[in-house]
Scaffold this motif. Sequence first.
Motif, mmCIF file in Angstrom:
data_model
loop_
_atom_site.group_PDB
_atom_site.id
_atom_site.type_symbol
_atom_site.label_atom_id
_atom_site.label_comp_id
_atom_site.label_asym_id
_atom_site.label_seq_id
_atom_site.Cartn_x
_atom_site.Cartn_y
_atom_site.Cartn_z
ATOM 1 N N GLU A 79 5.849 -1.584 -10.360
ATOM 2 C CA GLU A 79 5.150 -2.621 -11.117
ATOM 3 C C GLU A 79 4.769 -3.787 -10.207
ATOM 4 O O GLU A 79 3.676 -4.331 -10.315
ATOM 5 C CB GLU A 79 6.009 -3.111 -12.275
ATOM 6 N N GLU A 80 5.653 -4.179 -9.300
ATOM 7 C CA GLU A 80 5.371 -5.274 -8.391
ATOM 8 C C GLU A 80 4.250 -4.935 -7.429
ATOM 9 O O GLU A 80 3.472 -5.797 -7.030
ATOM 10 C CB GLU A 80 6.633 -5.654 -7.616
ATOM 11 N N ALA A 81 4.144 -3.665 -7.059
ATOM 12 C CA ALA A 81 3.083 -3.238 -6.146
ATOM 13 C C ALA A 81 1.783 -2.954 -6.906
ATOM 14 O O ALA A 81 0.789 -2.587 -6.302
ATOM 15 C CB ALA A 81 3.518 -1.998 -5.393
ATOM 16 N N ASN A 125 15.298 -0.505 -14.247
ATOM 17 C CA ASN A 125 15.226 0.469 -13.179
ATOM 18 C C ASN A 125 14.534 -0.118 -11.953
ATOM 19 O O ASN A 125 13.422 -0.644 -12.044
ATOM 20 C CB ASN A 125 14.474 1.700 -13.691
ATOM 21 N N ALA A 126 15.172 -0.011 -10.796
ATOM 22 C CA ALA A 126 14.655 -0.597 -9.560
ATOM 23 C C ALA A 126 13.353 0.068 -9.109
ATOM 24 O O ALA A 126 12.436 -0.604 -8.637
ATOM 25 C CB ALA A 126 15.701 -0.499 -8.453
ATOM 26 N N GLN A 127 13.257 1.392 -9.248
ATOM 27 C CA GLN A 127 12.046 2.105 -8.829
ATOM 28 C C GLN A 127 10.845 1.666 -9.667
ATOM 29 O O GLN A 127 9.765 1.421 -9.133
ATOM 30 C CB GLN A 127 12.241 3.620 -8.959
ATOM 31 N N ILE A 128 11.034 1.546 -10.946
ATOM 32 C CA ILE A 128 9.941 1.124 -11.825
ATOM 33 C C ILE A 128 9.534 -0.309 -11.505
ATOM 34 O O ILE A 128 8.339 -0.613 -11.445
ATOM 35 C CB ILE A 128 10.342 1.274 -13.310
ATOM 36 N N GLN A 129 10.485 -1.178 -11.261
ATOM 37 C CA GLN A 129 10.165 -2.565 -10.921
ATOM 38 C C GLN A 129 9.399 -2.644 -9.607
ATOM 39 O O GLN A 129 8.452 -3.425 -9.478
ATOM 40 C CB GLN A 129 11.442 -3.403 -10.866
ATOM 41 N N TYR A 163 0.840 -1.199 0.000
ATOM 42 C CA TYR A 163 0.000 0.000 0.000
ATOM 43 C C TYR A 163 0.877 1.253 0.000
ATOM 44 O O TYR A 163 0.645 2.186 -0.771
ATOM 45 C CB TYR A 163 -0.934 0.005 1.211
ATOM 46 N N PHE A 164 1.884 1.275 0.867
ATOM 47 C CA PHE A 164 2.751 2.444 0.950
ATOM 48 C C PHE A 164 3.600 2.603 -0.301
ATOM 49 O O PHE A 164 3.857 3.726 -0.736
ATOM 50 C CB PHE A 164 3.614 2.385 2.211
ATOM 51 N N VAL A 165 4.026 1.514 -0.899
ATOM 52 C CA VAL A 165 4.775 1.591 -2.152
ATOM 53 C C VAL A 165 3.869 2.164 -3.244
ATOM 54 O O VAL A 165 4.288 3.033 -4.011
ATOM 55 C CB VAL A 165 5.329 0.211 -2.567
#
Length: 65
Positions: free
Chosen positions: A60-62, A53-57, A25-27
Amino acid sequence: MPNFLNGMKFFLLISTLGLASCASYFVRQECKKINWYDYGYEEAMKGHRLSNNAQIQRCEEAEAD
């Protein structure tokens, strides 16, 4: 005693799932605040590719929009 252990396992499972859903939720909230145009532009100007990119991944995971 086996009933107690089964109850503890169930409690730990539910607690873990609850914490994981709070974290995602927070992500998602963090990802919604990002100006993706500016983010992509800044990363491109640094010479970074967005495909890894780690932020985009994370977003996407969240399953953020």
